[in-house]
Each structure stands twice: as C-alpha cells, then as structure tokens.
Design a protein around this motif. Structure first.
Motif: not given
Length: 766
Positions: A15-31
């Motif tokens: 439910g949270r809108e998050v910005s992360a680097p494209e192509g990052a693995m979900l484990v890292d993007a979730a942080k």
C-alpha cells in the motif's frame, strides 16, 4: 566503461508508493520503502541471485504464483504484497522446513545472538513445528580448513559459501556433495579449504554452520562491542570492524566500503589480529646492556635515545615503515630536519625517485580509483601481483572480468594468480619491469626503439604490440550519427617498477603510456600504484623522502635514500639510525649491505612490536610500537583516499603512542612540537601539506575522503619537467634480490598468529 546510472521508477508495496532504481531486485527495492523482506541465500555481493532458500516469497498483483523477491526485478507500476495470508503461510512453512533438522545449539553456537536464522524465526516463523521425527546428525565440528570449522547439521544449504568460492574468489574448492536431504558442503577433493580469502565464508554464513576456529567459543554478542578501523597490514587498507572484549581484539570483520574493499577481507587481515596479544610482543622499552636487551623505564630509554641522536646530529638517519601513520612520519621528518639538521630519511623501498617524477606520477588527473578497476574497458597489471601485494584488489579485478567484461592484461616477471582470467599474460626478465614499460610506451608511440627495448626486457616484440592493441581497443566505427566513447584504461603498477637503478626510466615510461592512452583526460581511466608498504603514499606526501618535504615540496638540500643510508652507515659516514616500524633486514634490498650497516652504526633506535633478528641483534634502544587497533592518526590509500585510524583496544603494558614518543624525543633535543594529542598531530600534518588544507578528522569520518576531489587538491605541485624515460636500461646488480619486496603474507603478524601455524613447516616436538 560508463557506470550504470539508475533510472528511478515507482511501484507499490504493502500500500505504500515507493521510488526505487529500475531493475533492482524486490528485496533491495523494498528497503526504499522501509519494508524488509527476509532472505537467507541472497547477498548482493555474490552477484546474480539463485533463489535457493525461498524465504523471500512475495505476492505480485497479476501473477498467480508467489514470487521470490530476491530474483524478481522491480518494474514501474508493480504492486507487491509482503503481508498477505498466502505470503505469511509460505514464509512460516519455509522456516518450519529449515528447522526440521536444525539443532537446538543456540545456547552454545557462536552465531547465537547475531544469527539471521534466529531473527527470521522470531519475525516470520510460526512458533510451532509439526515435525517430531529425530533430527539428522553429523560429526561436529569438522575442520573445513585450519581456520574454519563446519557444523554440517546447522547448514541450511543457502549456497552462499559455495558461490563465494566459485564466483568471487574463483578458487573453486567448495562444492555441495550428494543430493537432496543428504547434501552437504565440502571441498571437492576432501582436502582442507586453504585459500587467500577463505575467511569471508564465515561472515557470509547466515547460520552457525561455518565458524572461525580462532574465535570459536571466545565471546557472545552481548558481552562484546564493535570498533571500526582500517587494516594496515597491506596497501589495500581494507575497512574493518574489530570485535572487542575486555580490551582484547577477538575477531576482525569486514566493514563495507565499496570504494575501498567491496566488503571483503583477505585471511591475513581477518586472522592476524592474534599477533596484537602475542606473548612475544614488546610491551616496554628496552636498552642494550651487557650485549642484551633489557627492560627499562621510559625516562631512561628516552634519555639514552635523545642523547645518542644529539651526538649524531646531522650524521643521523631515519627510515619509516609502512605501518607508520602520516602523523608519525611528519613528526619524524621534523625531528630529523629541524631537531638534528639531518636530511637523511626515507620511506620508499625502491630507492630515490626524482621530485619531478613523484609529482608527475601523483598528478590528480592521472589517479585512478579502486572502483575504476571494475568498470574500466581494460586494465594492465604491471610488475605487481595483487594477491601478494594488495590482496583485495585481486577480487575487484575478478569481479570486473566476470560482471563488466573487463579485458585484463598481466605483465610480470613470474606467474600470477590472475593469469587464468587474463586476456593476455606476458613474462619479462626479473628486474626488467622498467625496460618492459619503456617497450610498451614505444609500441604505443610506434617508436623505432621497440626491438631494442624488448630485447632488454626479455620479451617478444609481437607480444608487446598485442598488448598495445588490447589497451588501445578496437578501431572505432564512426558513423554519421555515432558518438565515440572514450576508452577507459587503468594501469595498476607496483612500486618496484620505479626501483633503482632504472627508476627514472620506469617513471618516464609510465608517463609515456599514460600520454599515449590519454589517461589524464578520460574519466574512469588513470594509473594506480601499489606501494610496497601499507601507508607508502601517505608517508611520501607527509615528507618522509630524502628529496621532498611535506606535500612533495622542494628542499634546499637533498639527503640520502635508504640504500645510501646503508652505505653511509657501513662506511662510518653516518652514525645513528632511527627505525620507525621498519626492519631493514626483512624489508629492504641488499641484506648483506644492511647487516654491515647495522653493525657499523654506533646507535640503532627502533620502534618495533617484535624482536626480529635485526632488532634483537643490533638495536640499542627499542620503543614498543602500537598495533593498528591501538593507533590514532591517518593513512593514505594508494588512490589518494585519506582514512582515519581510531583506537579500538587499549595499548598493552607501557606502550605509548608513536607520535607521543617522537614528540618527547624532540623536546629533549630542544624542539617543542606543541603536540599534546593525536588530533593536534593530525592538524599539523593537514596544515603542512598544501593539498590537505582545511581537512579535518570529522570530514575524513568512517569512509575516508580523496584529497583529489577536494578544492585544495588543486594545490598539488606540478613538475618542473616530467621524466622523459629516454635513458638506457641498466641491468640490476642482483635481479633475484626482489629489491626488498616480500609478499604481504611474509610478515611478523602472520608468524606470531597461532591461526597461521599451518603455513609454516611442522616443528619438531621436544
């Protein structure tokens, strides 16, 4: 090779809108959204994920099955759930499955209290198990290596240790044997796992299956504390965390710094801490009395040393070893030049190099970073073997080859551990590194002298031309709309390349190679020297050279280098010698000359941690030296990064700070340095070196700072005239002498660490 520039995308997780680097693995993007997804097998440093443990299962909108977060790249607009009932049941089931055979060793397991399996069991486990069958058992512990114990029944088959052996260090010794529930980690041939970087698997292991034998059962997490420091046991200067209990170092762990060590350690840096508390360590001042070294008070030792130095005056000389801090080196230079009027001091093992050569080779535009070794198009390893000279650089080069397509060339007098990974390997005659560099410079410049220089270096001209083409790269295919990409080339060279008697030839050849490849004008390209000692660069910049002051400033009168100091002592032209953490018989060239020099010196004053042969036989005054976890001061990494040493453990016995001892000696010679603390010594160093101007210990912090990237870096002095490299090659008197260069593994810290006893011949039992 351009560094990847991350493109940010938006996705939704829980439910949270998050910005992360494209192509990052979900484990890292979730942080990036402060969401933790539990993992066991995933470790970014190991490269591509394998999805072996299934602990990271998540639900992704639009995909019917649960997906592994460690191997699923994040995409723009993706909607992810980590707390649904399906996910919770799956995660609880994985934990339950992993604990079927896992023993209840937590009260005695070294990992207890800092164990990811414990944390994940409490955070994501179900709290109960449906399995009541007897657990499987293995003989425990087994000696996987002389340094590492393995408890196979604790292993959860995450594959981390095997992947490190096969994909990072590339020693290919660890494998998984058998299949299914009978799988276990072992070496492929059953022999002990002996490799330069084997200790990293202990830190990688997410359970207590792999443990350090020296640390086993020594402490628990709640009665220890961690202290950050910098390892000074080789020029790589890896960042470390020292585990401390009751003022003793019990363990050394890696402290992630991507620009220095990439989070890895060699086994020397990881296990040689035992030497800090060795019984053989010198912990009180000694003076020679009746032909024997005997303990005395500090007052008597200082008075005797100061008296000897005062009598010697301008006929005194000093040599600083590479574990000395920049502050110690700066104060020693002041003691010699201002207190005694002597210009005779040195810190280079390779002998004198002209001031202009020092300045030209140290020009900020030519300095490559450690990370450039990974991203460059091509790297030439010239007259150095990283695994023996600056071990952790070996792993960085392998990473570049494996992940970035780096083209590696190795040119050395003997076989290198990197040869199997290199696109091109060339051997030249021992001691002929300068001639080879000159030949390469000639090949890049299409000089007619190529054949002559190749003959002097003992190589085929065709091989040198092939190397030149590899460094230049393929001819650019320039179309109407194409854009030429600058070629990033890094020259990783060893200090021995500029050793006497061909120092100027080697320096000029390096500069010729740099000019031919336009290294100064290409971002990500340049040269990176591997000094012979840990703080070799820092001591030079502090002014511990016979022909340069602080900041490589010009001196009115040049002094003798280390070889000339030995000759002067042997001939009676010099009388006193100050050795700051340096043993000439072990570390400098021409042992026979140094034996005569030490025998001919009227007084030898040494800062030392152990009574090596030279110190035991020739020193008249011995001051106990600090180990690096006891020091306060700064070092300079080979790429120009200033790093800070902080005291992590108490100094044993009556050991005093090195800067304090030098300041006390100066005071007895009538020279007041006005230095009352390590911070004051650092401030004096920063003020004395123009391109350190304005630097503070707080700015250096825990990650260090490259002086080339600061505004003050523009104050680096330019050479009056750069070495041309036009001189003729002179055959070294003894090419097999190795010019005083020893492997970093051949050191007192290794000899006095019981963990490394297996490296030495078996001693006869008495």
């Amino acid at each position: 090779m351009p560094r990847p520039e991350p493109k940010m995308i938006n996705f939704t997780i829980d439910g949270r809108e998050v910005s992360a680097p494209e192509g990052a693995m979900l484990v890292d993007a979730a942080k990036h959204g402060d969401v933790e997804i539990p993992v066991f097998c995933y470790e970014p440093k190991l490269g591509q994920p394998v999805g072996a443990c299934r602990m990271c299962l998540v639900e992704i909108e639009g995909i019917p099955k649960l997906q592994t977060g460690c191997s699923t790249p994040v995409r723009d607009g993706m909607v992810v759930y980590t707390e649904t009932e399906r996910v919770k049941v799956a995660q609880q089931s994985v934990v339950e499955f992993l604990l079927i055979n896992h023993p209840l060793d937590c009260p005695v397991c070294d990992k207890g209290g800092e164990c990811p399996l414990q944390d994940i069991t409490f955070g994501w486990g179900g709290g109960i198990s449906r399995f009541i069958e007897p657990k499987r058992h293995f003989v425990k512990p087994l000696e996987l290596s002389p340094l590492i114990a393995i408890d196979r029944e604790r292993c959860i088959l995450c594959y981390r240790c095997v992947r490190f052996s096969q994909e990072i260090s590339e020693d290919y010794q660890l494998v998984l044997l058998e299949r299914g529930a009978h799988s276990y980690v072992s070496t492929f041939d059953g022999h002990p796992y002996v490799a330069p970087f084997s200790g990293n698997i202990v830190e990688l292991c997410p359970v207590g299956a792999l443990t350090s034998r020296p640390y086993r059962f020594r402490a628990r997490p709640w009665d220890i504390e961690g202290a950050g420091s910098v390892c000074t046991l080789c020029p790589a200067q890896c960042n470390v965390t020292i585990t401390v209990r009751d003022e003793r170092a019990l363990r050394v762990l890696a402290r992630q710094n991507d620009e220095v060590d990439d989070g890895w350690l060699c086994d020397k840096g990881r296990f040689a801490y035992q030497s800090f508390h060795a019984e053989e360590r010198i912990t009180e001042p000694l003076i020679r009395d009746g032909g024997q070294l005997r303990p005395v008070t500090w007052e008597r030792a200082l008075e005797q040393a100061a008296g000897a130095l005062k009598r010697a005056g301008a006929n005194a000389a000093a040599i600083a070893g590479g574990q000395s801090t920049g502050e110690e080196g700066h104060l020693l230079a002041r003691l010699m030049r201002e207190g005694l009027g002597s210009p005779h001091l040195d810190s280079r093992r390779a002998g004198t190099l002209s001031l202009d050569a020092h300045r030209a080779l140290g020009a900020p535009a030519l300095q490559a970073k450690v990370s450039d070794l990974e991203f460059a198009h091509a790297v030439l390893v010239l007259d150095t073997d990283p695994v023996n000279d600056a071990s952790i650089l070996d792993l960085r080069l392998r990473k570049g080859i494996r992940r970035r397509g780096l083209k590696l060339a190795v040119a050395s007098p003997g076989p290198s551990s990197l040869d199997p990974s290199a696109a091109l390997s060339i051997r030249f005659k021992p001691g002929a590194g300068a001639a080879f560099a000159a030949a390469l410079s000639a090949a890049l410049g299409a000089s007619a002298e190529l054949e002559t220089l190749c003959g002097e270096a003992g190589v085929e001209s065709a091989a040198v031309r092939e190397l030149a083409e590899l460094l230049r790269g393929p001819e650019p295919q320039q179309g109407a709309d194409s854009e030429l990409q600058p070629r990033e080339v890094v020259i990783l060279w060893g200090e021995r390349l500029t050793a006497a008697p061909n120092a100027e030839l080697g320096a000029g050849a390096l500069l010729g190679i740099a000019e031919a490849l336009d290294l100064a004008n290409v971002e990500g390209a340049g040269m990176l020297e591997v000094p012979a000692t840990a703080n070799g660069r820092g001591l030079r910049e502090a002014g511990v050279l016979p022909n340069a002051g602080p900041g490589l400033s010009q001196l009115q009168d040049a002094g003798r280098d280390s070889a000339a100091i030995a000759e002067g002592l042997a001939a009676g032209e010099l009388s006193a010698l100050y050795l700051l953490q340096c043993d000439p018989l072990r570390e400098l060239a021409d042992r026979a000359l140094w034996e005569r020099a030490l025998a001919g010196a009227s007084t030898v004053i040494a800062h030392a941690s152990f009574l090596t042969d030279a110190i035991n036989e020739h020193a008249d005054v011995v001051f106990p030296a600090e180990a690096y976890p006891e020091k306060e001061g700064t070092l300079v990494h080979p790429d120009g990064r200033l790093q800070r040493l902080r005291p992590a453990i108490a100094r044993p016995g009556s050991v005093r700070a090195g800067w304090h001892v030098i300041a006390e000696l100066a005071l007895r010679l009538g020279l007041d340095f006005d230095v009352l603390s390590g911070a004051m010594a650092s401030r004096q160093l920063f003020e004395a070196v123009p391109f350190y101007s304005g630097l503070t210990l707080e700015e250096i912090g825990g990650r260090g700072v490259r002086w080339q990237e600061r505004e003050a870096g523009a104050a680096f002095p330019a050479p009056a005239s750069a070495p041309s490299g036009d001189g003729s090659f002179e055959e070294p008197a003894d090419p097999g002498d190795a010019a005083g260069y020893r492997s970093v593994w051949d050191a007192p810290e290794v000899e006095h660490s019981p963990a490394f006893d297996f490296l030495f011949k078996t001693k006869e039992l008495v």
